[in-house]
Design an enzyme around this catalytic site. Structure first.
Site, mmCIF file in Angstrom:
data_model
loop_
_atom_site.group_PDB
_atom_site.id
_atom_site.type_symbol
_atom_site.label_atom_id
_atom_site.label_comp_id
_atom_site.label_asym_id
_atom_site.label_seq_id
_atom_site.Cartn_x
_atom_site.Cartn_y
_atom_site.Cartn_z
ATOM 1 N N LYS A 1 0.972 -1.287 -0.090
ATOM 2 C CA LYS A 1 0.023 0.026 0.103
ATOM 3 C C LYS A 1 0.876 1.390 -0.098
ATOM 4 O O LYS A 1 0.527 2.276 -0.756
ATOM 5 C CB LYS A 1 -0.847 -0.052 1.164
ATOM 6 N N GLN B 1 -4.196 -1.771 9.735
ATOM 7 C CA GLN B 1 -4.111 -3.063 9.061
ATOM 8 C C GLN B 1 -4.679 -4.182 10.284
ATOM 9 O O GLN B 1 -4.259 -4.133 11.465
ATOM 10 C CB GLN B 1 -2.656 -3.471 8.884
ATOM 11 N N ASP C 1 -10.876 2.766 4.100
ATOM 12 C CA ASP C 1 -11.163 1.424 4.193
ATOM 13 C C ASP C 1 -12.847 1.191 4.211
ATOM 14 O O ASP C 1 -13.103 0.039 3.708
ATOM 15 C CB ASP C 1 -10.444 0.558 5.432
#
Ligand code: NAD
Length: 294
Positions: free
Chosen positions: A53, A97, A120
């Site tokens: 990412k 994460q 997200d």
């Protein structure tokens, strides 16, 4: 011959579009989009994902900040870090994460992320906005599928879409997106799961079959209507001594059997998977340009 829906190519195209937009923003004297990622602990797979990412951010010209925290960090300290990033005006998007260590509540941490920075798309605010068909950050995998359907001009209106799997990150949002009033959408949706009876029969009635149950090669040719569009979300690493890496990747669909009868299909690898990072970058750009919450 069926259309092979190429996620690798599409995600590369999206990255180029984002890169071009970042150059424009910079030329106009605007602020460079900035994504922050929090990584807790030393899980190998998580490090790889976050690394990819960060690299993608660099590629498109975003700024990125990686905050690495010890496995032993307390929930309170992690929440404080989230809060600091929430309040940092230079940062447009924040991802934490997953998975997190067992002593930390994913729910509490997710809920702490400011919805305006939740690129997200996991916070209740963004899930709710998506369900209401308001501007929202849509989670990476569903967004990636929507984008593939759009860019391959797959007709969805009035079609019967069967989704296999009802997880919060894939199946459930996909069912909402396919049913909403818009494109892609306007489909008649059947959401199936582990308690569904007569699944093969239901799957066979699908014009569009979206498979996300996490069982390698579960969907076989007898479960697919000839001419159906098949989206395979599954990813499984299975040992294969003929490969240099020692493993191969399989989807939830038995590709070799299903591909000849489908009208369009996503391969594994190279289908839905590569779209996730492009989705995250896209959401970060939306945030930087204040396109979701204004
Ligand atoms: P999950 O385990 O959270 O959910 C699986 C769902 O499938 C559950 O709702 C369950 O009810 C349903 N299910 C299980 N067995 C079933 C059966 N026999 N019949 C019908 N339904 C059944 O999984 P997930 O997180 O949604 O992931 C699904 C798959 O997609 C996994 O292989 C995962 O690795 C993969 N995945 C890929 C990406 C990507 O970027 N390509 C992203 C997320 C997940």
């Amino acid at each position: 011959m069926p259309t092979i829906i190429d996620g690798k190519k599409t995600s590369a195209e999206i990255k180029e579009e984002i890169k071009a937009r970042v150059l424009e923003i910079k030329a106009e004297g605007g602020k460079t989009p900035h994504l922050a990622a929090i990584l807790v602990g030393n899980d190998g797979a998580s490090q790889t994902y976050v690394g990819a990412k960060v690299k993608a951010c660099e590629y498109v010209g975003f700024e990125s900040t990686l905050v690495r925290l010890e496995e032993t960090i307390s929930e309170e300290e992690l929440l404080k870090t989230v809060e600091e990033i929430n309040e940092n005006p230079d940062i447009d998007g924040l991802i934490v994460q997953l998975p997190l260590p067992k002593h930390i509540s994913v729910e509490k941490v997710t809920n702490k992320i400011k919805p305006e920075k939740d690129v997200d798309g996991f916070t209740p605010s963004n899930v709710g906005r998506m369900a209401l068909n308001w501007p929202a950050y849509v989670a990476a995998t569903p967004y990636g599928i929507v984008e593939l359907l759009k860019r391959y001009e797959i007709e969805t209106s009035g079609k019967h879409c069967v989704v296999i799997g009802r997880s919060h990150i894939v199946g459930s949002p996909m069912s909402i997106l396919m049913a909403r009033n818009g494109y892609p959408g306007n489909a008649t949706v059947t959401l199936t799961h582990s308690r569904t009876q007569n699944l093969p029969e239901i799957a066979r009635s699908a014009d569009i079959l979206i498979v996300a149950l996490g069982k390698a090669e579960f969907v076989t040719a007898d479960m697919v209507k000839p001419g159906a569009v098949v989206i395979d979300v599954g990813i499984h690493r299975v040992p294969d001594s003929s490969k240099k890496s020692g493993f191969k990747l399989l989807g939830d669909v038995k590709f070799d059997e299903v591909e000849p009868i489908a009208s369009a299909i996503t391969p594994v690898p190279g289908g839905v998977g590569p779209m996730t990072i492009a989705s995250l970058l896209y959401n970060t750009l939306l945030s930087a340009e204040k396109k979701v919450y204004g």
